[in-house]
Design a protein around this motif. Structure first.
Motif, PDB file in Angstrom:
ATOM      1  N   LYS A  40       9.443  -0.267   2.498  1.00 55.55           N
ATOM      2  CA  LYS A  40       8.319   0.649   2.298  1.00 55.55           C
ATOM      3  C   LYS A  40       8.767   2.061   2.657  1.00 55.55           C
ATOM      4  N   SER A  41       8.265   3.035   1.915  1.00 58.63           N
ATOM      5  CA  SER A  41       8.582   4.432   2.228  1.00 58.63           C
ATOM      6  C   SER A  41       7.442   5.291   1.688  1.00 58.63           C
ATOM      7  N   PRO A  42       7.402   6.569   2.072  1.00 56.03           N
ATOM      8  CA  PRO A  42       6.285   7.411   1.574  1.00 56.03           C
ATOM      9  C   PRO A  42       6.367   7.642   0.061  1.00 56.03           C
ATOM     10  N   ASN A  43       7.523   7.375  -0.541  1.00 52.30           N
ATOM     11  CA  ASN A  43       7.656   7.589  -1.994  1.00 52.30           C
ATOM     12  C   ASN A  43       6.845   6.558  -2.777  1.00 52.30           C
ATOM     13  N   ALA A  44       6.511   6.901  -4.012  1.00 55.15           N
ATOM     14  CA  ALA A  44       5.755   5.966  -4.864  1.00 55.15           C
ATOM     15  C   ALA A  44       6.610   4.722  -5.113  1.00 55.15           C
ATOM     16  N   LEU A  45       5.937   3.558  -5.088  1.00 56.55           N
ATOM     17  CA  LEU A  45       6.661   2.291  -5.241  1.00 56.55           C
ATOM     18  C   LEU A  45       7.445   2.254  -6.572  1.00 56.55           C
ATOM     19  N   ALA A  46       6.827   2.801  -7.630  1.00 55.69           N
ATOM     20  CA  ALA A  46       7.502   2.799  -8.945  1.00 55.69           C
ATOM     21  C   ALA A  46       8.833   3.541  -8.866  1.00 55.69           C
ATOM     22  N   ASP A  47       8.865   4.623  -8.120  1.00 54.20           N
ATOM     23  CA  ASP A  47      10.120   5.394  -8.001  1.00 54.20           C
ATOM     24  C   ASP A  47      11.154   4.616  -7.188  1.00 54.20           C
ATOM     25  N   ILE A  48      10.684   3.965  -6.134  1.00 53.53           N
ATOM     26  CA  ILE A  48      11.623   3.199  -5.294  1.00 53.53           C
ATOM     27  C   ILE A  48      12.227   2.069  -6.133  1.00 53.53           C
ATOM     28  N   ILE A  49      11.384   1.397  -6.907  1.00 52.56           N
ATOM     29  CA  ILE A  49      11.871   0.258  -7.698  1.00 52.56           C
ATOM     30  C   ILE A  49      12.865   0.733  -8.760  1.00 52.56           C
TER      31      ILE A  49
END
Ligand SMILES: Nc1ncnc2c1ncn2[C@@H]1O[C@H](COP(=O)(O)OP(=O)(O)OP(=O)(O)O)[C@@H](O)[C@H]1O
Ligand SMILES: [Mg+2]
Length: 393
Positions: free
Chosen positions: A97-106
């Protein structure tokens, strides 16, 4: 007024290198019924390793199977087809988990797992579990080039693609009761409780390609390619016994891994192949135990795809792996009368006595067998179930 009972659900179309398989289902008074079912063998070279090489011939074959199925009648132009298994990718990954949007992390994570550049693939994802500091996410990916080829093909066949699926998603939907919206085991759509249901290994043994998928608590975990295929087995028999491809195919189906058939000649030839398969399954099981221990052990292995019919394989695997291994039931999520469909699925194979060099010692007279070919249709049934299950949600 005459009301038609014809199905409006999309056709399930399994496009493989050497065959097309088609299933259309209907829902009649709450029961899922098979309206149309067919199989058409494709000559070698039309599709090679999932890539379409001769589109005009493939289009002809698609039109033929739809116009004249072996059973029933097709009544939709909508299709759910699958992408070639060897070209696609599906896996459960963990993302921090991070403050970035999940779509970007994926987007960033996916390249670490998929052996293709991000701009060359289409991908999709679904959060399976929300853990304290991370998410479990199921990712699926396919090369753009292949997706575009198949979309264009269906378009040119005057069919409308409702979806192109990754094959293991389809055969899990066909074989596992957990996948049905009305499943009593786990509620569809709800977060399945880890450890609540059974954990499965499913091995799809095809003409060209075999893969094993691991499934637990309503999700696919990962897939592994296996070193066996129907064509390879036939070629090996042909090479050792100097039989034609056709005779070898029949010898394989009739004798299988049975010690009593043709004095166990075929079993002996396939000994090394089966040993390699067992070794690879053991490695895959060890990987599962390493990375997915909290899900508990694999409870069952199901065999599907035409190659799963090879006699005695289930028993040999069960003994060697000390696990329950069984031929799967392609009608698990369909409410059809098994006896009626046993007749539809029945295939007869016999080997001419000329080829009885195969059994020089025993001089067996009647080398013939009748087999139920339903497991060949697991992918097509799974594809056809998609529309019905979505409707039931
Ligand atoms: N009794 C049997 N014993 C061994 N093999 C069998 C038997 N019956 C069918 N097969 C094999 O099953 C294979 C066909 O299975 P299936 O229809 O699942 O393959 P496919 O979907 O066309 O191939 P792929 O998924 O690899 O593209 C053929 O190689 C055939 O020889
Ligand atoms: Mg197949």
């Amino acid at each position: 007024m005459f009301l038609s009972n014809n199905s409006t659900y999309p056709i399930g179309l399994d496009i493989s290198d050497l065959s097309l398989k088609l299933v259309q289902l209907n829902k009649i008074r709450g029961k899922i019924k098979i309206q149309a079912l067919s199989k058409l063998n494709l000559p070698r070279g039309i599709i090679s390793n999932g890539e379409i090489k001769n589109k005009p011939e493939l289009l002809k074959a698609i039109k033929k199977i739809i116009a004249a199925p072996l059973y029933g009648k097709v009544s939709s132009e909508e299709v759910v087809a699958c992408l070639p298994e060897s070209k696609t990718f599906i896996k459960l990954i963990e993302v921090q988990k991070s403050p970035n949007a999940l779509a970007d992390i994926i987007g960033g994570e996916i390249e670490k797992h998929v052996p293709m550049a991000l701009d060359e693939i289409y991908y999709d994802w679904q959060v399976i579990e929300d853990l304290t500091d991370k998410f479990s996410v199921l990712i699926g990916a396919a090369p753009k080039e292949i997706v575009n080829q198949y979309t264009l093909l269906l378009d040119e066949a005057k069919l409308s693609p409702a979806a192109l699926e990754i094959e293991p998603v389809a055969f899990c939907r066909c074989l596992l009761n957990e996948e049905a919206p009305n499943s009593k085991q786990i509620t569809f759509g709800a977060k399945a409780k880890i450890g609540a249901g059974l954990n499965y290994g499913i091995i799809d043994i095809g003409a060209n390609h075999t893969c094993m998928i691991f499934y637990s608590a309503n999700t696919i975990l990962f897939t592994v390619s296996m070193p066996i295929s129907g064509e390879e087995i036939t070629a090996k028999i042909s090479e050792v016994l100097k039989l034609t491809a056709e005779q070898s195919e029949k010898a394989k189906i009739i004798c299988g891994l049975n010690e009593d058939k043709a004095s166990g000649v075929i079993k002996e030839i396939l000994d090394g192949t089966v040993k390699n398969l067992i070794q690879k399954i053991k490695e895959a099981l060890a990987f599962y135990e390493n990375y997915f221990a909290r899900r508990g052990p694999i409870n069952k292995i199901l065999l599907c795809g035409g190659g799963a019919n090879i006699s005695n394989l289930d028993k040999i695997l069960s003994r060697e792996l000390a696990l329950e291994v069984s031929l799967s039931d392609a009608l698990t999520n369909v409410n059809e009368d098994k006896d009626k469909f046993n007749r539809v699925f029945l295939e007869k194979h016999s080997l001419s006595l000329k080829a009885a060099e195969l059994d020089a010692k025993n001089k067996e007279k009647n080398l013939s067998i009748e087999q139920n070919s339903s497991v060949t249709f697991t992918t097509a049934i799974g594809l056809a179930l998609r529309g019905i299950f979505i409707d039931e949600l």
